[in-house]
Design a protein around this motif. Structure first.
Motif, PDB file in Angstrom:
ATOM      1  N   ASP A  62      -7.778  37.793  25.586  1.00 39.97           N
ATOM      2  CA  ASP A  62      -8.789  38.090  26.597  1.00 39.97           C
ATOM      3  C   ASP A  62      -8.180  38.509  27.943  1.00 39.97           C
ATOM      4  O   ASP A  62      -8.876  38.574  28.962  1.00 39.97           O
ATOM      5  CB  ASP A  62      -9.717  36.890  26.789  1.00 39.97           C
ATOM      6  CG  ASP A  62      -9.002  35.696  27.419  1.00 39.97           C
ATOM      7  OD1 ASP A  62      -7.754  35.725  27.516  1.00 39.97           O
ATOM      8  OD2 ASP A  62      -9.686  34.736  27.816  1.00 39.97           O
ATOM      9  N   ALA A  63      -6.871  38.802  27.952  1.00 45.83           N
ATOM     10  CA  ALA A  63      -6.177  39.084  29.221  1.00 45.83           C
ATOM     11  C   ALA A  63      -6.781  40.290  29.936  1.00 45.83           C
ATOM     12  O   ALA A  63      -7.016  40.248  31.152  1.00 45.83           O
ATOM     13  CB  ALA A  63      -4.689  39.300  28.970  1.00 45.83           C
ATOM     14  N   PHE A  64      -7.052  41.384  29.204  1.00 43.37           N
ATOM     15  CA  PHE A  64      -7.559  42.600  29.846  1.00 43.37           C
ATOM     16  C   PHE A  64      -9.013  42.448  30.257  1.00 43.37           C
ATOM     17  O   PHE A  64      -9.391  42.759  31.401  1.00 43.37           O
ATOM     18  CB  PHE A  64      -7.390  43.800  28.908  1.00 43.37           C
ATOM     19  CG  PHE A  64      -7.933  45.086  29.478  1.00 43.37           C
ATOM     20  CD1 PHE A  64      -7.603  45.495  30.765  1.00 43.37           C
ATOM     21  CD2 PHE A  64      -8.782  45.885  28.736  1.00 43.37           C
ATOM     22  CE1 PHE A  64      -8.104  46.684  31.301  1.00 43.37           C
ATOM     23  CE2 PHE A  64      -9.282  47.070  29.247  1.00 43.37           C
ATOM     24  CZ  PHE A  64      -8.954  47.469  30.535  1.00 43.37           C
ATOM     25  N   ILE A  65      -9.858  41.970  29.365  1.00 43.79           N
ATOM     26  CA  ILE A  65     -11.276  41.832  29.707  1.00 43.79           C
ATOM     27  C   ILE A  65     -11.454  40.837  30.849  1.00 43.79           C
ATOM     28  O   ILE A  65     -12.306  41.009  31.728  1.00 43.79           O
ATOM     29  CB  ILE A  65     -12.129  41.425  28.478  1.00 43.79           C
ATOM     30  CG1 ILE A  65     -13.621  41.502  28.833  1.00 43.79           C
ATOM     31  CG2 ILE A  65     -11.752  40.059  27.948  1.00 43.79           C
ATOM     32  CD1 ILE A  65     -14.537  41.253  27.651  1.00 43.79           C
ATOM     33  N   LYS A  66     -10.601  39.829  30.896  1.00 45.70           N
ATOM     34  CA  LYS A  66     -10.689  38.822  31.960  1.00 45.70           C
ATOM     35  C   LYS A  66     -10.276  39.414  33.306  1.00 45.70           C
ATOM     36  O   LYS A  66     -10.907  39.144  34.336  1.00 45.70           O
ATOM     37  CB  LYS A  66      -9.816  37.622  31.602  1.00 45.70           C
ATOM     38  CG  LYS A  66     -10.173  36.349  32.340  1.00 45.70           C
ATOM     39  CD  LYS A  66      -9.457  35.162  31.725  1.00 45.70           C
ATOM     40  CE  LYS A  66      -9.938  33.861  32.340  1.00 45.70           C
ATOM     41  NZ  LYS A  66      -9.307  32.688  31.684  1.00 45.70           N
ATOM     42  N   GLU A  67      -9.208  40.216  33.306  1.00 45.30           N
ATOM     43  CA  GLU A  67      -8.752  40.835  34.546  1.00 45.30           C
ATOM     44  C   GLU A  67      -9.774  41.860  35.029  1.00 45.30           C
ATOM     45  O   GLU A  67     -10.024  41.991  36.228  1.00 45.30           O
ATOM     46  CB  GLU A  67      -7.388  41.497  34.332  1.00 45.30           C
ATOM     47  CG  GLU A  67      -6.746  42.066  35.580  1.00 45.30           C
ATOM     48  CD  GLU A  67      -6.484  41.019  36.657  1.00 45.30           C
ATOM     49  OE1 GLU A  67      -6.433  41.400  37.848  1.00 45.30           O
ATOM     50  OE2 GLU A  67      -6.326  39.826  36.308  1.00 45.30           O
ATOM     51  N   PHE A  68     -10.353  42.598  34.087  1.00 43.33           N
ATOM     52  CA  PHE A  68     -11.415  43.537  34.425  1.00 43.33           C
ATOM     53  C   PHE A  68     -12.604  42.793  35.033  1.00 43.33           C
ATOM     54  O   PHE A  68     -13.169  43.211  36.054  1.00 43.33           O
ATOM     55  CB  PHE A  68     -11.851  44.299  33.168  1.00 43.33           C
ATOM     56  CG  PHE A  68     -13.121  45.084  33.329  1.00 43.33           C
ATOM     57  CD1 PHE A  68     -13.138  46.294  34.022  1.00 43.33           C
ATOM     58  CD2 PHE A  68     -14.316  44.616  32.790  1.00 43.33           C
ATOM     59  CE1 PHE A  68     -14.323  47.011  34.167  1.00 43.33           C
ATOM     60  CE2 PHE A  68     -15.492  45.330  32.931  1.00 43.33           C
ATOM     61  CZ  PHE A  68     -15.502  46.527  33.624  1.00 43.33           C
ATOM     62  N   ALA A  69     -12.986  41.673  34.416  1.00 42.91           N
ATOM     63  CA  ALA A  69     -14.111  40.873  34.904  1.00 42.91           C
ATOM     64  C   ALA A  69     -13.839  40.336  36.307  1.00 42.91           C
ATOM     65  O   ALA A  69     -14.744  40.281  37.149  1.00 42.91           O
ATOM     66  CB  ALA A  69     -14.394  39.723  33.936  1.00 42.91           C
ATOM     67  N   ARG A  70     -12.581  39.949  36.563  1.00 44.68           N
ATOM     68  CA  ARG A  70     -12.235  39.438  37.894  1.00 44.68           C
ATOM     69  C   ARG A  70     -12.441  40.514  38.950  1.00 44.68           C
ATOM     70  O   ARG A  70     -13.029  40.263  40.014  1.00 44.68           O
ATOM     71  CB  ARG A  70     -10.781  38.945  37.903  1.00 44.68           C
ATOM     72  CG  ARG A  70     -10.361  38.315  39.227  1.00 44.68           C
ATOM     73  CD  ARG A  70      -8.871  38.034  39.263  1.00 44.68           C
ATOM     74  NE  ARG A  70      -8.084  39.256  39.223  1.00 44.68           N
ATOM     75  CZ  ARG A  70      -7.898  40.050  40.275  1.00 44.68           C
ATOM     76  NH1 ARG A  70      -8.462  39.758  41.446  1.00 44.68           N
ATOM     77  NH2 ARG A  70      -7.162  41.134  40.156  1.00 44.68           N
ATOM     78  N   GLU A 179      -2.345  46.908  33.376  1.00 41.39           N
ATOM     79  CA  GLU A 179      -0.933  46.603  33.651  1.00 41.39           C
ATOM     80  C   GLU A 179      -0.745  45.119  33.933  1.00 41.39           C
ATOM     81  O   GLU A 179       0.266  44.524  33.521  1.00 41.39           O
ATOM     82  CB  GLU A 179      -0.443  47.446  34.830  1.00 41.39           C
ATOM     83  CG  GLU A 179      -0.261  48.916  34.476  1.00 41.39           C
ATOM     84  CD  GLU A 179       0.189  49.762  35.654  1.00 41.39           C
ATOM     85  OE1 GLU A 179       0.890  50.768  35.429  1.00 41.39           O
ATOM     86  OE2 GLU A 179      -0.174  49.426  36.801  1.00 41.39           O
ATOM     87  N   CYS A 180      -1.703  44.528  34.604  1.00 38.34           N
ATOM     88  CA  CYS A 180      -1.646  43.083  34.873  1.00 38.34           C
ATOM     89  C   CYS A 180      -1.755  42.296  33.571  1.00 38.34           C
ATOM     90  O   CYS A 180      -1.069  41.304  33.369  1.00 38.34           O
ATOM     91  CB  CYS A 180      -2.761  42.696  35.832  1.00 38.34           C
ATOM     92  SG  CYS A 180      -2.745  40.961  36.324  1.00 38.34           S
ATOM     93  N   ALA A 181      -2.614  42.774  32.657  1.00 32.77           N
ATOM     94  CA  ALA A 181      -2.840  42.071  31.388  1.00 32.77           C
ATOM     95  C   ALA A 181      -1.603  42.095  30.488  1.00 32.77           C
ATOM     96  O   ALA A 181      -1.314  41.118  29.797  1.00 32.77           O
ATOM     97  CB  ALA A 181      -4.035  42.699  30.660  1.00 32.77           C
ATOM     98  N   VAL A 182      -0.876  43.219  30.492  1.00 32.13           N
ATOM     99  CA  VAL A 182       0.275  43.339  29.584  1.00 32.13           C
ATOM    100  C   VAL A 182       1.566  42.810  30.202  1.00 32.13           C
ATOM    101  O   VAL A 182       2.564  42.651  29.497  1.00 32.13           O
ATOM    102  CB  VAL A 182       0.478  44.804  29.141  1.00 32.13           C
ATOM    103  CG1 VAL A 182      -0.757  45.321  28.427  1.00 32.13           C
ATOM    104  CG2 VAL A 182       0.834  45.694  30.326  1.00 32.13           C
TER     105      VAL A 182
END
Length: 389
Positions: A62-70, A179-182
């Motif tokens: 959920d790293a990308f969807i979470k960062e997008f949500a933030r 980039e933050c997620a990966v």
């Protein structure tokens, strides 16, 4: 070719090592360029949907969807929006849908009673009442949700027609989130390469970022061999885009059927037998386009629209060609301009669908050629009337 031009080409060939400075870019592999999907909006939505899904095979969780949500939560200015409740959700509970009721991407958690509607606009514009229709559909489709967020995604974060409801989001913010997620995630090599290629593609093709070192080297080469490169650019046509592949393929098919005259060479233009009879080619390539032809039917693509043009060239015409060109201009109901180089007599447009882009493009080419034929018939009939008048 003049002696000066021959000398310029010879000097360029003797200094061919100047191109070695481009080697590190020339060998740069990008999967999206190979598959020719860099300019296809629907494909970008498919990739984003895959990246958003926390349960997909990319292993980002959920790293990308979470960062997008933030990022989305920080941009939400609604007074009744609960930032902490939203960010404390279980993002693994989200499912991702493509083209749900025509909405590009939908992130939905039945468990958290939250839906995020994303309208992705890269090269196409916002259609009239489109966002309002999506809003009304979402209220019915996701009536059990207590929170529905609306995102208008564009290359530069442009506002929608309803910025109070639709939160503007840019591709730069998408890439920052990715980039933050990966950054702290151990990815399989093939997934890492795909995401790296996707980030490069978005930066180059959508965000239009400029590689300053590459630009500097290219400018140095161009300034040193300006004449030679101009000659090369003018006499070589190479376009490996999906648009060129489809358009040239259809034109070649129509040529094989004897409907048009198409020379290929990756060009988006053609002539016809009936128009050739009225405006025969020059004996030397001295037309307005530097070819033998003094007219063209040619295609142009902008955003989600394909256009066909019928255009006359006004240079180096003999007396008969000049007279027939004048009759065509009159037949089209236009006023002749003295000393014109180019004169467009006709155009027709077709809107391209992103749902099945290649099929839409293929059908549009055929439909526009048919429209050009119908116009040509009317023009030639009118020319005959003018001759008799």
């Amino acid at each position: 070719m003049t002696e000066a031009e021959k000398t310029a080409l010879k000097d360029f060939l003797l200094d061919i090592n100047c191109l070695k400075g481009l080697d590190k870019w020339a060998d740069d592999f990008n999967l999206f360029d190979v598959l020719r999907i860099t300019n296809m909006e629907i494909r970008h939505s498919n990739i984003l949907a895959w990246l958003f899904d926390p349960n997909e095979s990319h292993a980002m969780g959920d790293a990308f969807i979470k960062e997008f949500a933030r990022k989305l939560a920080e941009k939400n200015e609604r007074e009744d929006f609960d930032y902490f409740a939203f960010m404390l959700q279980d993002f693994y509970s989200y499912q991702v849908y493509r083209e749900s009721n025509h909405m590009d991407i939908v992130l939905l958690s039945r468990e958290e009673k939250t839906a995020i509607i994303i309208e992705n606009k890269i090269w196409s514009g916002e259609s009239e009442h489109q966002l309002q229709e999506y809003y009304e559909r979402s209220l019915v489709e996701y009536k059990d949700c207590t929170e529905i967020l609306y995102v208008f995604l564009t290359p530069d974060g442009s506002d929608s027609s309803n910025p109070e409801r639709w939160i503007s989001f840019s591709y730069e913010e998408i890439i920052e989130a990715l980039e933050c997620a990966v950054a702290d995630t151990e990815l399989r090599p093939e997934v890492s390469l795909l995401i790296k290629n996707y980030i490069e593609t978005v930066r180059k093709k959508i965000m239009r970022e400029r590689d300053e070192e590459l630009a500097r080297i290219c400018n140095e080469i161009y300034n040193k061999h300006r004449t030679a490169l101009r000659l090369i650019f003018e006499n070589v046509s190479v376009d490996n885009s999906i648009e060129s592949e489809v358009i040239c393929s259809v034109l070649q098919e129509l040529s094989n059927e004897g409907l048009i005259i198409y020379e290929g060479k990756n060009k988006w233009s053609f002539t016809t037998a009936k128009m050739d009879a009225l405006l025969p080619p020059l004996k030397t390539p001295d037309s307005a386009w530097g070819t033998n032809y003094i007219y063209w039917y040619w295609f142009e693509k902008r955003d989600e629209q394909l256009t066909i043009h019928f255009e006359l060239g006004g240079l180096n015409l003999n007396e008969e060609q000049a007279l027939n060109s004048k009759l065509l201009i009159q037949a089209a109901g236009k006023k002749e301009r003295a000393g014109y180089r180019y004169f467009r007599l006709f155009h027709s447009k077709a809107k391209l669908s992103q749902d099945d882009y290649e099929t839409s493009l293929r059908n549009s080419v055929k439909r526009l050629v048919k429209a050009a034929f119908e116009n040509e018939k009317k023009l030639l009939e009118k020319v005959e009337e003018l001759r008799k008048a």
